[in-house]
Design a protein around this motif. Structure first.
Motif, PDB file in Angstrom:
ATOM      1  N   HIS A  54      -4.355   6.194   1.216  1.00  0.00           N
ATOM      2  CA  HIS A  54      -4.559   5.179   1.725  1.00  0.00           C
ATOM      3  C   HIS A  54      -4.887   4.339   0.699  1.00  0.00           C
ATOM      4  N   TYR A  55      -4.161   3.726   0.114  1.00  0.00           N
ATOM      5  CA  TYR A  55      -4.546   3.392  -1.154  1.00  0.00           C
ATOM      6  C   TYR A  55      -3.251   1.930  -1.394  1.00  0.00           C
TER       7      TYR A  55
ATOM      8  N   TRP B 169      -8.880   2.311  -1.170  1.00  0.00           N
ATOM      9  CA  TRP B 169      -8.624   3.183  -0.634  1.00  0.00           C
ATOM     10  C   TRP B 169      -9.705   4.097   0.370  1.00  0.00           C
TER      11      TRP B 169
ATOM     12  N   SER C 149       0.830  -1.394   0.377  1.00  0.00           N
ATOM     13  CA  SER C 149      -0.053  -0.113  -0.236  1.00  0.00           C
ATOM     14  C   SER C 149       1.099   1.141   0.163  1.00  0.00           C
TER      15      SER C 149
END
Length: 457
Positions: free
Chosen positions: A315-316, A330, A135
């Protein structure tokens, strides 16, 4: 009498060339300026201060970098002892619900038996036993509550303070090199005085030898002159030792080779100081003032700790298949952090910094008083040195006239050789005293220029 008068003319020429020239304003010898520059380049203290200045610049960059987004790549692998699943009751409920949906779809009553030939979909696990995650996270401060801007200003004033500390240290190094250089000039001038005294004694040897041949003097007179010459050699050796020590001191201060320093022939030059020249604020004062401003911004930085701070969070997930049923692929969010009470730590730290600011103010007041006292003391010393030079110049004239008179009496058998040597010793002492007076005069001028903050090099 003619050889004697020739020696006197030669002595006068030596003394005239040894007199310091009066320079209007501050103009240092180019060789001395070069030595000062080399001394500044060599100074370990200045180099260390330069590193502290660079550290302050890095602190400024750190304060600015608070507002740059922070991007973090994450990767991990986790092996669980088993898959994470629903409990038995929840699994049964999901299975029975699935049967009801299928019955309704094929037209069977809900209370009828479920056909065995129709397959059921297994209830998925919440999290697989093997977890591979990859991530990226983004953290971006949008508002620091003025903490970063205050930290930036504190670092700028700290850098300015360190720069002024460096300039003050440069003044100290320059003063030390100037003093050592002038001491070397004093030694060189003293050697000229000894040389002129030696010429006098050589003339006396010639006269006494002729007088002995003619029965007008005894060998005792020649022995006394020989003793005076031996004493003179002792003084010359002493000055050679002083010359060696000063060369070594200059070598240590500047890094210049001893061979090149041995070739120096410095002269004592007086500076005419304009009493109306206004002084400038000393670098020591500027350094303390900038340090005080830095502490003021540090106090503001602590105070801003209670201002809300705003940041963006992103966030991904790159590997979607390894996510649990509850994990998003995400997300993006904005957060606020508000420090309401920190156990009085910020207040106490701010109070400590405020006390440090007050300390700097006291140091500034004390430094200003000491500088004012230093200027007054330097002005008095300079005036006293000028007056002393005039007095000693008169002493030199009287000593020379007395020697001329006693020497004439000796050659007419009206004075003893002891009186001649005493008179010659008085001339030597007066000339030494005159060179020392020139040295003290230059010291007073340099101290005055430094006290007023106008010492240029």
């Amino acid at each position: 009498m003619k050889p004697y008068r020739g020696a006197l003319v030669m002595l006068l020429i030596v003394l005239v060339t040894a007199l310091p020239s009066i320079t209007k304003g501050q103009q240092l010898d180019p060789i001395l300026k070069d030595l000062i520059n080399k001394g500044l380049d060599k100074s370990h203290g200045l180099n260390s201060n330069g590193f502290e200045v660079e550290q302050a610049k890095v602190d400024q960059q750190l304060a600015k970098s608070v507002f740059l987004p922070k991007i973090t790549l994450n990767g991990s692998y986790t092996h669980l002892n088993d898959d994470i699943t629903f409990d038995e009751n929840t699994t049964t409920l999901l299975t029975e619900t699935q049967k009801l949906v299928i019955k309704d779809a094929i037209g069977l009553p809900f209370n009828s038996t479920f056909p065995n030939d129709i397959p059921l979909q297994e209830v998925p696990v919440l999290q697989n036993q093997n977890i591979l995650r990859s991530s990226v996270d983004v953290d971006w401060v949008l508002f620091s509550g003025l903490e970063a801007s205050n930290a930036l200003q504190a670092s700028k004033h700290k850098e300015a303070s360190l720069n002024y500390v460096g300039l003050a240290e440069e003044d100290k190094i320059a003063l030390k090199i100037i003093e050592t250089y002038d001491q070397l000039a004093l030694v060189k001038a003293s050697k000229k005085v000894l040389k002129s005294t030696e010429n006098y004694l050589n003339e006396q040897v010639l006269y006494v030898n002729k007088a002995i041949e003619n029965g007008l003097a005894t060998p005792i007179s020649r022995n006394k002159i020989a003793l005076a010459k031996q004493q003179l050699e002792g003084k010359k050796l002493e000055f050679e030792h002083n010359n060696t020590l000063l060369i070594e001191a200059l070598h240590q201060l500047t890094g210049e080779s001893r061979v090149d320093l041995q070739m120096l022939n410095p002269q004592l030059h007086s500076f005419a100081v304009d009493g109306e020249v206004s002084g400038e604020k000393r670098n020591e004062i500027k350094a303390l003032e900038e340090a005080e401003k830095a502490t003021q911004y540090q106090a503001k930085m602590l105070k801003s700790n209670f201002i809300p701070k705003v940041a963006l969070k992103g966030h991904y997930e790159f590997l979607e298949e390894n996510l649990s049923l509850l994990d998003p692929k995400w997300y993006v969010g904005v957060g606020l952090k508000w420090n309401v009470f920190d156990g009085n730590q910020s207040r106490l730290k701010r109070r400590k910094i405020q006390l440090e600011t007050a300390k700097y103010r006291e140091q500034i007041a004390d430094a200003n008083e000491m500088i004012a006292l230093g200027i007054s003391k330097a002005e008095i010393s300079y005036e006293a040195a000028l007056m002393n030079t005039k007095i000693v110049q008169k002493e030199v004239e009287l000593a020379k006239e007395n020697y001329e008179m006693v020497n004439t009496q000796f050659k007419n058998n009206l004075a003893s050789i002891n009186e001649v040597l005493d008179a010659l010793n008085d001339v030597e002492k007066a000339n030494f005293k005159l060179q020392q007076s020139y040295f003290q005069e230059r010291r007073a001028v340099t101290d005055l220029l430094h006290a007023k903050g106008i010492l240029n090099y």
